[in-house]
Design an enzyme around this catalytic site. Structure first.
Site, PDB file in Angstrom:
ATOM      1  N   GLY A   1       0.781  -1.227   0.000  1.00  0.00           N
ATOM      2  CA  GLY A   1       0.000   0.000   0.000  1.00  0.00           C
ATOM      3  C   GLY A   1       0.807   1.268   0.000  1.00  0.00           C
TER       4      GLY A   1
ATOM      5  N   THR B   1      -2.633   2.352  -0.407  1.00  0.00           N
ATOM      6  CA  THR B   1      -2.591   3.443   0.543  1.00  0.00           C
ATOM      7  C   THR B   1      -2.572   2.917   1.976  1.00  0.00           C
ATOM      8  OG1 THR B   1      -3.864   4.760  -1.009  1.00  0.00           O
ATOM      9  CG2 THR B   1      -3.825   5.506   1.268  1.00  0.00           C
ATOM     10  N   VAL B   2      -1.901   3.654   2.857  1.00  0.00           N
ATOM     11  CA  VAL B   2      -1.974   3.349   4.282  1.00  0.00           C
ATOM     12  C   VAL B   2      -2.340   4.619   5.025  1.00  0.00           C
ATOM     13  CG1 VAL B   2      -0.352   1.421   4.205  1.00  0.00           C
ATOM     14  CG2 VAL B   2       0.508   3.722   4.692  1.00  0.00           C
TER      15      VAL B   2
ATOM     16  N   SER C   1       0.884   6.665   0.167  1.00  0.00           N
ATOM     17  CA  SER C   1       0.382   5.692  -0.798  1.00  0.00           C
ATOM     18  C   SER C   1       1.300   5.538  -1.998  1.00  0.00           C
ATOM     19  CB  SER C   1      -0.998   6.138  -1.297  1.00  0.00           C
ATOM     20  OG  SER C   1      -1.473   5.320  -2.339  1.00  0.00           O
TER      21      SER C   1
ATOM     22  N   MET D   1      -8.488   4.444   4.030  1.00  0.00           N
ATOM     23  CA  MET D   1      -7.681   4.335   2.820  1.00  0.00           C
ATOM     24  C   MET D   1      -8.359   3.436   1.796  1.00  0.00           C
ATOM     25  SD  MET D   1      -4.663   2.072   4.504  1.00  0.00           S
ATOM     26  CE  MET D   1      -5.018   1.051   5.916  1.00  0.00           C
TER      27      MET D   1
END
Length: 547
Positions: free
Chosen positions: A64, A366-367, A384, A447
């Site tokens: 991510g 994404t995180v 991300s 996210m």
């Protein structure tokens, strides 16, 4: 050995909200959250903890985010909210003319930007986000914040279940989309064991990643933009067809911004201004303000979900039509958040699903993590690669996978998001924050690419309209709009709601993959006692670390 298979969960697991007094880190990966907590216990503040957690996530959740990605942050400190936009810009060589030479754009078979390979790679912002956040508010030495991540990358870490699943899925994708054998080999050399991705609980290490993090730590981020890592990126791009150059990296600077807000039933909901898509959240909430959702029905009722979906469709359609770098937008933020415009969009919502189109305002992989400390400082942070591992381009010897953010540029000369060198594209990653009066309530985020504003709307409504605590707000089943009239529902919403939405004209179906419905974290703070309450995501390996 007792089974640790990530698919072996036949029973529903119930999580409860987590409470703490001294500090809290909410993250999608337990090892990363523990890193952030260790920084708080060592005397660091919420900003230090966010940086350390973010660096650790580039190691333990490479599906991510990564060093080669982008970042945004909302920071509540000294009773004020600050915004940082560390999103990427198109390198000098990434122009419509260059894309045309590669067979993309008007008059070509491929009219859109590609998702993988060198062409969608833009100048990453993650290392600059860490350094600039620390320069402004960090307490502990910058290098100390990255050492836990270095250790995880060098010594190895057990891969968590959901990350293992996503990793395997990404490997199958990369084997198909990376058509250049050398580029494909680079990816699999770093992120697989002879072509096989790590199983849940299996140890994984990346010495190149460890060395890169050490270089960033030792140089206060300069190595990535004006040092050895910049040289490596430049050399590899020149040798293998990339358009990014060391001059592009050297010219990059993140941007401090004033967050934008909307008052929703007495609470201020804050987002990063465009080029981020946080404005979509505020436009959708502005439409929903005209309804009393709590009286319209239960949280999981057809009527409430129908109105939420329709509001999001209208707001998102406007967002995709208008949001880009602010100086290229045809309308101001104030125009898009005007009450009269919200009412005009609200008037389009009826008993049946509509086919959305952009309105005409009056001009005027994404995180996400959240941190809080005992002094009342709080951080909402997101970073991300965009799609999973991003472009699939891995810089040899560095462990760095470069994002593919440029894929969101338009190649239509008449579109506000039309590609230009040095421009920031429409951006999906968005941190959120809630305040009430002059008091911070806390950071939140969900996210998941285009699910993010939809997740923001749902968790905000869950907490404010339906009185849910952070954990319940995240656990509640979600819907997702995919375009036109197509909607996915988590199975927990039930067959009756599904059928009712279909009768209202939605092309609705139950989608069972939990990873597509977003992955969120929330921390809220009691302004009287200072007690923190956190919720973490059940759809990934989320955890709350607190003391």
């Amino acid at each position: 050995m007792i089974n640790v298979d990530s698919a072996n969960y036949p029973y529903t697991s119930r999580r409860t909200a987590t409470f703490a007094k001294n500090g809290m880190v909410a993250s999608s990966q337990p090892l990363a959250a523990d890193v952030g907590l260790s920084i708080l216990k060592a005397g660091g503040n919420a900003v230090d903890a966010a940086i350390a957690t973010a660096a650790a996530l580039t190691v333990v959740e490479p599906t991510g985010c990564g060093i080669g990605g982008d970042a945004f942050a909302l920071v509540w400190i000294k009773d004020k909210l600050h915004g940082l936009n560390a999103s990427s810009v198109a390198p000098t060589g990434l122009t419509p003319e260059a894309m045309s030479e590669y067979g993309y754009g008007e008059g070509h078979k491929d009219e859109k930007m590609p998702l993988h390979g060198w062409l969608p790679v833009t100048v990453p912002g993650v290392p600059s986000a860490w350094a600039n956040l620390h320069k402004r508010w960090g307490k502990l030495p910058f290098a100390d914040l990255l050492m836990p991540a270095v250790k995880l990358a060098r010594e190895g870490f057990p891969v968590s279940p959901t990350i293992s699943y996503l990793w395997a899925r990404e490997a199958k994708l990369m084997s198909k989309v990376l058509t250049d054998d050398a580029l494909k080999k680079n990816w699999f050399d770093v992120f697989s064991f002879d072509g096989r991705t790590p199983n849940p609980g299996e140890l994984f290490s990346s010495l190149g990643h460890a060395d890169s993090l050490q270089s960033i730590a030792d140089s206060y981020g300069e190595s990535f933009y004006r040092g050895e890592l910049a040289e490596k990126i430049d050399a590899f791009a020149r040798a293998s067809g990339g358009l990014i150059r060391k001059e592009d990296l050297a010219a990059y600077e993140p941007e401090w911004v004033d967050p934008i807000k909307l008052n929703y039933r007495g609470y201020d909901i804050w987002e990063i201004p465009p080029n981020g898509q946080g404005l979509v959240v505020l436009m959708a909430l502005n439409i929903l303000k005209g309804y009393d959702l709590a009286k319209a029905g239960a949280r999981d009722s057809t009527e409430v979900i129908h109105k939420q979906i329709e509001a999001m469709k209208l707001a998102y359609t406007d967002g995709k039509a208008f949001i880009t770098q602010q100086d290229s937008m045809p309308y101001d933020v104030e125009d898009l958040l005007a009450e009269a415009y919200a009412q005009s969009r609200r008037n389009q919502i009826g008993e049946q699903a509509v086919m959305p189109s952009a309105g005409s305002p009056q001009k005027g992989g994404t995180v996400y993590l959240a941190t809080a400390d005992s002094d009342g400082n709080m951080v909402s942070y997101i970073q991300s690669n965009f799609h999973g591992f991003g472009s699939g381009i891995v810089v040899p010897g560095t462990g760095i996978s470069l994002q593919n953010r440029g894929a969101d540029f338009s190649l239509d000369p008449n579109h506000p998001n039309f590609l230009q060198a040095g421009k920031k594209t429409f951006h999906t990653i968005i941190p959120g924050f809630i305040s009430k009066g002059d008091q911070a309530v806390g950071p939140f985020g969900v996210m998941g690419a285009y699910m993010q504003p939809q997740g923001h709307l749902q968790v905000v409504s869950n907490m404010i309209d339906f009185g849910m605590n952070p954990q319940t707000a995240l656990d509640a089943p979600r819907w997702q709009w995919f375009g036109e009239k197509t909607v996915g529902l988590e199975p927990e919403l039930g067959a009756t709601v599904l059928k009712d939405l279909q009768n209202k004209g939605h092309d609705a179906s139950a989608a069972t993959d939990p990873t597509i419905y977003g992955r969120g974290q929330i921390i809220i703070r009691d302004p009287l006692t200072g007690v923190l309450c956190g919720g973490t995501e059940k759809r990934i390996d989320g955890t709350i670390a607190a003391y």
